[in-house]
Write an enzyme that holds these catalytic residues in place. Structure first.
Site, PDB file in Angstrom:
ATOM      1  N   HIS A  64      -5.472   3.345  -5.567  1.00 46.92           N
ATOM      2  CA  HIS A  64      -5.186   2.694  -4.442  1.00 46.92           C
ATOM      3  C   HIS A  64      -4.611   3.851  -3.440  1.00 46.92           C
ATOM      4  CE1 HIS A  64      -3.096  -1.128  -2.417  1.00 46.92           C
ATOM      5  NE2 HIS A  64      -3.935  -0.274  -1.556  1.00 46.92           N
ATOM      6  N   GLU A  89      -7.255  -4.458 -10.687  1.00 44.66           N
ATOM      7  CA  GLU A  89      -5.764  -4.450 -10.879  1.00 44.66           C
ATOM      8  C   GLU A  89      -5.424  -4.258 -12.324  1.00 44.66           C
ATOM      9  OE1 GLU A  89      -2.972  -4.514  -8.840  1.00 44.66           O
ATOM     10  OE2 GLU A  89      -3.876  -5.173  -6.845  1.00 44.66           O
ATOM     11  N   ASP A  96       0.264   3.333  -6.320  1.00 41.71           N
ATOM     12  CA  ASP A  96      -0.440   2.968  -7.270  1.00 41.71           C
ATOM     13  C   ASP A  96      -1.807   3.852  -7.509  1.00 41.71           C
ATOM     14  OD1 ASP A  96      -1.068   0.971  -5.427  1.00 41.71           O
ATOM     15  OD2 ASP A  96      -2.413  -0.034  -6.689  1.00 41.71           O
TER      16      ASP A  96
END
Length: 458
Positions: free
Chosen positions: A345, A303, A355
């Site tokens: 993603h 992330e 994203d």
């Protein structure tokens, strides 16, 4: 300072994409001679911060710093973050946290108003901060000391463990130390003067941002701040063959805290901070994080702090740190360094996420992962904050975007006092962003307020 959220480097393609995104919001380029629309007095962001601070006896600069750390003062058009937070102040509504509903009760504003109206959202954030201050026992004298608000900021931003709360509050006080000079939607400038503040950590004084010995991490330079055990699966269903790149849709500390919330039902193996590329591991690589549905059994999820719609979060420090992590993973697991095995993603089958989005610079990122020589060129020297982007080199032209800075880009540039000439324009205080892979080209950067004197040309 290494951990201030203001520090950043944005490459030219990303900056150009930021401008393209800003123009795309209007559906057409802004007229070169158009004046920016004035902010309505009753909804101006600065006035809202001042009124909210006075109404709830919350230090105005602390209120701004909390909002900046959460969202860079971007309300994201009322859209929710990953953990269902709204507005500049990131008022949250999820099973573990209800600051949105609490703000509604405290201010009398509706939930819809708090989501959509920046002024109401700022007042809601101030009301929640004051309520938390009362619960912490801060009296009027305490409330006048910025340092005394540290435990309040920690509780406002993180619902997980104490280590995530300290990580969050430390970021807020780093922002106060660095100061803020930025523009919000509509062109209004919001500033906080930098100042040295000694945080009064109270019960958090003995808490570390690392929740376990560093021996727990798989990546040597990472911090360890584990996700709730019910937000991932122990063990693996198959060999690791893929790295999945994500964007948090929220802040660094807030995302780590969300992974610690039993209500989240999501997690990732790593989170990378925007300002300096700091890496926190939240799930061991041998376990299956819940981050990409069909890819979970065979992937590692990484992330990146920020929002898909705002490329200013994608700093050079973040790109380089993340690429080093991905390079480590590809070496460790024999993963090919190509786009079939290092994916976004949105590219994973069965996912409905967008994203890392259109502003993520895949070409640059992959060159860093591979270690290409082209990724180590000399960028343009760093400017200060609040860099204006306009369509032509004229102080009368309309602002179409701004770069929050400090910002570094590759441009056709000059030292202060030297002339820039392009397509008939000549000016000693502008730099031109050339075309990069189809991004918008006729964009100039106003550096009159932020030039570093004496720097060489590119």
């Amino acid at each position: 300072m290494s951990s201030g959220l203001l520090v950043g480097r944005v490459r030219s393609a990303v900056c150009a994409a930021a401008v393209a995104a800003a123009l795309a919001l209007t559906g057409q380029p802004a007229p070169a001679a158009a004046a920016p629309a004035p902010s309505a007095p009753d909804t101006a962001v600065n006035r809202a911060f001042a009124r909210a601070a006075a109404a709830y006896d919350v230090p105005r600069d602390l209120l701004v710093a909390v909002g900046y750390g959460e969202t860079r003062l971007d309300g994201h058009a009322g859209l929710p973050s990953q953990d269902n937070g709204y507005g500049m102040m990131h008022l949250v509504s999820n099973p573990g946290r209800h600051t949105l509903e609490r703000a509604a009760r405290l201010t009398g504003a509706s939930v819809a108003e708090l989501k959509q109206d920046s002024g109401a959202n700022i007042h809601g954030g101030a009301a929640v901060l004051r309520a938390l201050a009362d619960e912490a026992g801060l009296d009027a004298a305490d409330r006048d000391r910025l340092g005394a608000w540290y435990p309040v900021a920690a509780r406002y931003g993180a619902s997980g463990g104490e280590s995530a709360a300290r990580l969050y509050a430390d970021a807020v006080y780093d922002i106060l130390g660095d100061g803020i000079r930025t523009h919000v939607t509509g062109g209004e400038r919001v500033t906080v003067a930098p100042r040295a503040v000694r945080p009064e950590r109270g019960a958090y004084a003995e808490t570390e941002a690392v929740a376990a010995p560093t021996a727990a991490v798989d990546y040597p330079s990472a911090l360890w701040n584990p996700a709730y055990s019910g937000n991932y699966s122990a063990g693996r269903g198959s060999a690791i063959t893929t790295v999945v790149v994500h964007v948090t849709q929220g802040s660094y500390a807030g995302s780590i805290s969300w992974f610690q919330d039993p209500a989240a039902q999501v997690s990732a193996h790593y989170v990378v901070r925007s300002s300096d590329g700091q890496v926190t591991q939240t799930v061991r690589e041998r376990d299956t994080a819940w981050h990409a549905r069909s890819a979970n059994p065979h992937s590692v999820g990484v992330e990146h702090e920020g929002y898909v719609s705002d490329p200013a979060w994608f700093t050079d420090a973040m790109y380089r740190s993340s690429a080093a992590l991905t390079r480590h993973l590809t070496d460790k697991y024999g993963i090919p360094r190509d786009r079939a095995h290092i994916v976004g993603h949105s590219e994973v089958p069965g996912n409905d996420h967008t994203d890392p989005g259109p502003h993520w610079d895949w070409a640059y990122y992959m060159s860093l992962v591979r270690g290409d020589d082209g990724a180590t060129g000399t960028p343009f020297p760093t400017w200060g904050t609040d860099v204006s982007v306009r369509q032509q080199p004229s102080t009368d032209s309309a602002r179409v975007a701004s770069l929050p800075g400090p910002t570094s880009v590759r441009v056709a540039c000059q030292v202060r006092g030297g002339l820039v000439e392009y397509d008939g324009y000549s000016n000693d205080a502008w730099s031109y962003l050339p075309d990069h892979g189809g991004y918008i080209s006729n964009i100039f950067i106003d550096v009159t307020d932020a030039w570093l004197p004496g720097v060489p040309t590119c």
